[in-house]
Design a protein around this motif. Sequence first.
Motif, PDB file in Angstrom:
ATOM      1  N   TRP A  99      -8.324   1.079  46.371  1.00 35.43           N
ATOM      2  CA  TRP A  99      -6.914   0.768  46.623  1.00 35.43           C
ATOM      3  C   TRP A  99      -6.098   0.920  45.353  1.00 35.43           C
ATOM      4  O   TRP A  99      -5.011   1.501  45.381  1.00 35.43           O
ATOM      5  CB  TRP A  99      -6.744  -0.641  47.187  1.00 35.43           C
ATOM      6  N   CYS A 100      -6.603   0.424  44.253  1.00 37.03           N
ATOM      7  CA  CYS A 100      -5.869   0.562  42.986  1.00 37.03           C
ATOM      8  C   CYS A 100      -5.792   2.022  42.564  1.00 37.03           C
ATOM      9  O   CYS A 100      -4.759   2.484  42.086  1.00 37.03           O
ATOM     10  CB  CYS A 100      -6.517  -0.280  41.891  1.00 37.03           C
ATOM     11  N   ASP A 101      -6.883   2.754  42.756  1.00 39.68           N
ATOM     12  CA  ASP A 101      -6.869   4.179  42.424  1.00 39.68           C
ATOM     13  C   ASP A 101      -5.800   4.920  43.227  1.00 39.68           C
ATOM     14  O   ASP A 101      -5.077   5.762  42.694  1.00 39.68           O
ATOM     15  CB  ASP A 101      -8.241   4.815  42.683  1.00 39.68           C
ATOM     16  N   GLN A 102      -5.690   4.599  44.509  1.00 33.87           N
ATOM     17  CA  GLN A 102      -4.675   5.231  45.352  1.00 33.87           C
ATOM     18  C   GLN A 102      -3.274   4.833  44.911  1.00 33.87           C
ATOM     19  O   GLN A 102      -2.370   5.678  44.860  1.00 33.87           O
ATOM     20  CB  GLN A 102      -4.886   4.854  46.821  1.00 33.87           C
ATOM     21  N   ALA A 103      -3.092   3.553  44.596  1.00 35.44           N
ATOM     22  CA  ALA A 103      -1.765   3.083  44.156  1.00 35.44           C
ATOM     23  C   ALA A 103      -1.359   3.756  42.856  1.00 35.44           C
ATOM     24  O   ALA A 103      -0.209   4.189  42.703  1.00 35.44           O
ATOM     25  CB  ALA A 103      -1.777   1.567  43.998  1.00 35.44           C
ATOM     26  N   ALA A 105      -2.390   6.667  41.735  1.00 37.61           N
ATOM     27  CA  ALA A 105      -2.108   8.080  42.029  1.00 37.61           C
ATOM     28  C   ALA A 105      -0.740   8.250  42.670  1.00 37.61           C
ATOM     29  O   ALA A 105       0.013   9.168  42.326  1.00 37.61           O
ATOM     30  CB  ALA A 105      -3.202   8.658  42.922  1.00 37.61           C
ATOM     31  N   LEU A 106      -0.387   7.369  43.599  1.00 39.87           N
ATOM     32  CA  LEU A 106       0.919   7.455  44.252  1.00 39.87           C
ATOM     33  C   LEU A 106       2.044   7.151  43.270  1.00 39.87           C
ATOM     34  O   LEU A 106       3.068   7.839  43.244  1.00 39.87           O
ATOM     35  CB  LEU A 106       0.986   6.494  45.445  1.00 39.87           C
ATOM     36  N   PHE A 107       1.878   6.120  42.462  1.00 33.47           N
ATOM     37  CA  PHE A 107       2.920   5.752  41.507  1.00 33.47           C
ATOM     38  C   PHE A 107       3.137   6.866  40.488  1.00 33.47           C
ATOM     39  O   PHE A 107       4.259   7.113  40.057  1.00 33.47           O
ATOM     40  CB  PHE A 107       2.568   4.435  40.823  1.00 33.47           C
ATOM     41  N   ALA A 108       2.073   7.567  40.126  1.00 37.23           N
ATOM     42  CA  ALA A 108       2.185   8.668  39.166  1.00 37.23           C
ATOM     43  C   ALA A 108       3.061   9.800  39.699  1.00 37.23           C
ATOM     44  O   ALA A 108       3.615  10.579  38.931  1.00 37.23           O
ATOM     45  CB  ALA A 108       0.798   9.199  38.806  1.00 37.23           C
ATOM     46  N   LYS A 109       3.216   9.890  41.022  1.00 40.38           N
ATOM     47  CA  LYS A 109       4.038  10.936  41.630  1.00 40.38           C
ATOM     48  C   LYS A 109       5.516  10.568  41.674  1.00 40.38           C
ATOM     49  O   LYS A 109       6.351  11.404  42.003  1.00 40.38           O
ATOM     50  CB  LYS A 109       3.560  11.220  43.053  1.00 40.38           C
ATOM     51  N   CYS A 110       5.850   9.332  41.344  1.00 43.21           N
ATOM     52  CA  CYS A 110       7.233   8.876  41.449  1.00 43.21           C
ATOM     53  C   CYS A 110       8.126   9.592  40.441  1.00 43.21           C
ATOM     54  O   CYS A 110       7.832   9.651  39.258  1.00 43.21           O
ATOM     55  CB  CYS A 110       7.312   7.366  41.226  1.00 43.21           C
ATOM     56  N   SER A 111       9.217  10.116  40.944  1.00 42.02           N
ATOM     57  CA  SER A 111      10.184  10.803  40.085  1.00 42.02           C
ATOM     58  C   SER A 111      11.507  10.048  40.008  1.00 42.02           C
ATOM     59  O   SER A 111      12.412  10.451  39.292  1.00 42.02           O
ATOM     60  CB  SER A 111      10.450  12.206  40.629  1.00 42.02           C
ATOM     61  N   GLY A 112      11.600   8.969  40.782  1.00 45.14           N
ATOM     62  CA  GLY A 112      12.860   8.244  40.833  1.00 45.14           C
ATOM     63  C   GLY A 112      13.833   8.849  41.827  1.00 45.14           C
ATOM     64  O   GLY A 112      14.948   8.377  41.984  1.00 45.14           O
ATOM     65  N   ARG A 113      13.416   9.875  42.515  1.00 46.24           N
ATOM     66  CA  ARG A 113      14.258  10.533  43.513  1.00 46.24           C
ATOM     67  C   ARG A 113      13.871  10.059  44.910  1.00 46.24           C
ATOM     68  O   ARG A 113      12.721   9.737  45.170  1.00 46.24           O
ATOM     69  CB  ARG A 113      14.113  12.038  43.424  1.00 46.24           C
ATOM     70  N   ARG A 114      14.835  10.057  45.814  1.00 48.99           N
ATOM     71  CA  ARG A 114      14.573   9.675  47.201  1.00 48.99           C
ATOM     72  C   ARG A 114      13.578  10.648  47.819  1.00 48.99           C
ATOM     73  O   ARG A 114      13.625  11.850  47.567  1.00 48.99           O
ATOM     74  CB  ARG A 114      15.843   9.732  48.022  1.00 48.99           C
ATOM     75  N   THR A 115      12.709  10.118  48.667  1.00 46.49           N
ATOM     76  CA  THR A 115      11.777  10.988  49.369  1.00 46.49           C
ATOM     77  C   THR A 115      12.453  11.684  50.540  1.00 46.49           C
ATOM     78  O   THR A 115      12.051  12.743  50.954  1.00 46.49           O
ATOM     79  CB  THR A 115      10.544  10.202  49.866  1.00 46.49           C
ATOM     80  N   ASN A 116      13.518  11.051  51.062  1.00 46.70           N
ATOM     81  CA  ASN A 116      14.297  11.651  52.151  1.00 46.70           C
ATOM     82  C   ASN A 116      15.752  11.713  51.691  1.00 46.70           C
ATOM     83  O   ASN A 116      16.481  10.747  51.803  1.00 46.70           O
ATOM     84  CB  ASN A 116      14.174  10.822  53.429  1.00 46.70           C
TER      85      ASN A 116
END
Length: 121
Positions: A99-103, A105-116
Amino acid sequence: MEEKAALAGFAALSHEIRLRIIRLLVFAGAKGMASGAIAAALGDARPSLVSFHLKELESAGLVENWRDGKSIIYSAKFPALSDLVAFLMHDCCEGHCAWCDQAIALFAKCSGRRTNPNSDT
């Protein structure tokens, strides 16, 4: 992330005003905030005080800025913040927490931009 960089990041965040600034900038996302708007959000803090704290955050690699007309806009450096979280969580549960590994990995993809981009949320 090297321990020295993590220490600099956490040291920069260990001040109440700098922590409030980073939280404002995270909320603002990729569009950032003008330094005057940051001062106003902090309760009309003195511009010199805000400037000092922004320089500390920038020196630690947690924020970046650019000029937009007469304003200087600041934004959080999401990859650097992600690296701080990953530094803390990397060896969670002796390195065996999916779970932490997934979190991380997901947080590392954050650009501060809206996904939609068509959504206001």
